[in-house]
Design a protein around this motif. Structure first.
Motif, mmCIF file in Angstrom:
data_model
loop_
_atom_site.group_PDB
_atom_site.id
_atom_site.type_symbol
_atom_site.label_atom_id
_atom_site.label_comp_id
_atom_site.label_asym_id
_atom_site.label_seq_id
_atom_site.Cartn_x
_atom_site.Cartn_y
_atom_site.Cartn_z
ATOM 1 N N ARG A 1 1.038 -1.258 0.081
ATOM 2 C CA ARG A 1 -0.209 -0.030 -0.230
ATOM 3 C C ARG A 1 0.937 1.123 -0.002
ATOM 4 O O ARG A 1 -0.052 1.991 -0.324
ATOM 5 C CB ARG A 1 -0.937 0.195 1.450
ATOM 6 C CG ARG A 1 -2.233 -0.962 1.801
ATOM 7 C CD ARG A 1 -2.743 -0.408 2.573
ATOM 8 N NE ARG A 1 -1.877 -1.103 3.861
ATOM 9 C CZ ARG A 1 -1.686 -1.052 4.756
ATOM 10 N NH1 ARG A 1 -2.364 -3.122 4.354
ATOM 11 N NH2 ARG A 1 -1.149 -1.346 5.900
ATOM 12 N N ARG A 2 2.103 0.940 -0.049
ATOM 13 C CA ARG A 2 3.052 2.144 0.800
ATOM 14 C C ARG A 2 2.478 2.938 1.614
ATOM 15 O O ARG A 2 2.923 4.201 1.905
ATOM 16 C CB ARG A 2 3.124 3.121 -0.551
ATOM 17 C CG ARG A 2 4.196 2.149 -1.974
ATOM 18 C CD ARG A 2 4.380 1.515 -2.020
ATOM 19 N NE ARG A 2 5.135 1.225 -3.399
ATOM 20 C CZ ARG A 2 5.344 0.011 -3.497
ATOM 21 N NH1 ARG A 2 4.401 -0.971 -2.700
ATOM 22 N NH2 ARG A 2 5.553 -0.574 -5.006
ATOM 23 N N ASP A 3 2.527 2.668 2.149
ATOM 24 C CA ASP A 3 2.310 3.178 3.404
ATOM 25 C C ASP A 3 3.723 3.364 4.899
ATOM 26 O O ASP A 3 3.523 2.264 5.299
ATOM 27 C CB ASP A 3 0.936 1.917 4.007
ATOM 28 C CG ASP A 3 0.057 2.844 5.661
ATOM 29 O OD1 ASP A 3 0.958 4.040 6.459
ATOM 30 O OD2 ASP A 3 -0.690 2.786 6.446
ATOM 31 N N TYR A 4 4.135 4.561 4.136
ATOM 32 C CA TYR A 4 5.166 4.284 5.168
ATOM 33 C C TYR A 4 4.724 4.535 6.771
ATOM 34 O O TYR A 4 5.639 3.944 7.449
ATOM 35 C CB TYR A 4 6.017 5.931 4.806
ATOM 36 C CG TYR A 4 7.874 5.826 5.398
ATOM 37 C CD1 TYR A 4 8.404 4.741 4.768
ATOM 38 C CD2 TYR A 4 7.769 6.317 6.467
ATOM 39 C CE1 TYR A 4 9.897 4.778 5.336
ATOM 40 C CE2 TYR A 4 8.600 6.633 6.704
ATOM 41 C CZ TYR A 4 9.934 5.716 6.190
ATOM 42 O OH TYR A 4 11.331 5.753 6.895
ATOM 43 N N ASP A 5 4.678 5.274 7.270
ATOM 44 C CA ASP A 5 4.085 5.491 8.744
ATOM 45 C C ASP A 5 3.586 3.850 9.100
ATOM 46 O O ASP A 5 4.468 4.082 10.464
ATOM 47 C CB ASP A 5 3.030 6.545 9.023
ATOM 48 C CG ASP A 5 3.231 7.756 8.327
ATOM 49 O OD1 ASP A 5 4.464 7.723 8.453
ATOM 50 O OD2 ASP A 5 2.276 8.292 7.729
ATOM 51 N N ALA A 6 3.133 2.931 8.886
ATOM 52 C CA ALA A 6 2.542 1.398 9.109
ATOM 53 C C ALA A 6 4.238 1.064 9.115
ATOM 54 O O ALA A 6 4.475 0.030 10.534
ATOM 55 C CB ALA A 6 1.762 1.017 8.003
ATOM 56 N N TYR A 7 4.797 1.271 8.392
ATOM 57 C CA TYR A 7 6.064 0.577 8.083
ATOM 58 C C TYR A 7 6.975 0.845 8.591
ATOM 59 O O TYR A 7 8.055 0.084 9.792
ATOM 60 C CB TYR A 7 6.619 0.620 6.679
ATOM 61 C CG TYR A 7 7.707 0.132 5.913
ATOM 62 C CD1 TYR A 7 7.737 -1.772 5.581
ATOM 63 C CD2 TYR A 7 9.129 0.519 6.479
ATOM 64 C CE1 TYR A 7 9.105 -2.413 5.576
ATOM 65 C CE2 TYR A 7 10.354 0.075 6.338
ATOM 66 C CZ TYR A 7 10.017 -1.584 6.049
ATOM 67 O OH TYR A 7 11.551 -2.351 5.435
ATOM 68 N N ARG A 8 7.496 2.301 9.167
ATOM 69 C CA ARG A 8 8.273 2.856 10.154
ATOM 70 C C ARG A 8 7.408 2.473 11.457
ATOM 71 O O ARG A 8 8.964 1.846 11.992
ATOM 72 C CB ARG A 8 8.169 4.254 9.950
ATOM 73 C CG ARG A 8 9.112 4.676 10.945
ATOM 74 C CD ARG A 8 8.848 5.875 10.805
ATOM 75 N NE ARG A 8 7.755 6.716 11.348
ATOM 76 C CZ ARG A 8 7.083 7.668 10.720
ATOM 77 N NH1 ARG A 8 7.522 7.891 9.847
ATOM 78 N NH2 ARG A 8 5.735 7.952 11.394
ATOM 79 N N ASP A 9 6.548 2.192 11.460
ATOM 80 C CA ASP A 9 6.057 1.604 13.134
ATOM 81 C C ASP A 9 6.196 0.212 13.157
ATOM 82 O O ASP A 9 6.072 -0.404 14.598
ATOM 83 C CB ASP A 9 4.036 1.526 13.015
ATOM 84 C CG ASP A 9 3.936 1.922 14.371
ATOM 85 O OD1 ASP A 9 4.363 2.209 15.845
ATOM 86 O OD2 ASP A 9 2.829 1.268 15.252
ATOM 87 N N MET A 10 6.422 -0.694 12.533
ATOM 88 C CA MET A 10 6.273 -2.137 12.787
ATOM 89 C C MET A 10 8.191 -2.287 12.574
ATOM 90 O O MET A 10 8.248 -4.062 12.337
ATOM 91 C CB MET A 10 5.440 -2.852 11.382
ATOM 92 C CG MET A 10 4.197 -2.755 11.729
ATOM 93 S SD MET A 10 3.510 -3.986 10.497
ATOM 94 C CE MET A 10 2.626 -2.559 9.203
ATOM 95 N N THR A 11 9.177 -1.061 12.617
ATOM 96 C CA THR A 11 10.098 -1.587 12.015
ATOM 97 C C THR A 11 11.288 -0.701 12.570
ATOM 98 O O THR A 11 10.689 -0.220 13.167
ATOM 99 C CB THR A 11 10.768 -1.245 10.412
ATOM 100 O OG1 THR A 11 10.635 -0.229 10.416
ATOM 101 C CG2 THR A 11 9.849 -2.634 9.110
#
Length: 126
Positions: free
Chosen positions: A19-29
């Motif tokens: 989805r290119r949801d960087y905020d969610a990605y950043r939150d999970m890494t």
């Protein structure tokens, strides 16, 4: 955390990527996530900035992701490793459906009560 929960958070992370949801990605890494992937050209890369480039420049993909043959190894109560085949279904330019495969491994660590992806290794898509 159970093996099923590790599989589910991995699916959530892959969904954020597509989805290119960087905020969610950043939150999970973790900010210093390390990786080997085709885009790193055989080098280990640390940090989120390398990945942010792709989030910012490529459109979201609406392609179903299937995790095949997941193998989860729990490492104590605060660590887990998952290895799996990632199948992505998408349409190519002429409008034909294609399936793309990659082999991936992700290492998760529980930090302050929350699972974070700390390392991954992905092969080239086929």
């Amino acid at each position: 955390m159970s093996e099923a929960e590790i599989i589910n958070i991995t699916k959530d992370l892959l969904g954020a990527i597509d989805r290119r949801d960087y905020d969610a990605y950043r939150d999970m890494t973790v900010p210093h996530i390390s990786c080997f992937e085709p885009e790193t050209m055989g080098n280990v890369v640390d940090g989120l900035e390398f990945h942010k480039y792709y989030f910012d420049r490529f459109p979201a993909e609406d392609c179903p992701v299937t995790i095949v043959n997941p193998r989860v190894h729990m490492i104590g109560t605060d660590g887990a490793c998952i290895a799996y085949i990632r199948l992505r279904q998408r349409m190519n330019a002429p409008g034909k459906a294609v399936t793309v495969k990659s082999q991936e491994t992700r290492v998760w660590q529980k930090i302050n009560g929350k699972w974070k992806n700390i390392h991954f290794h992905s092969t080239a898509s086929e």
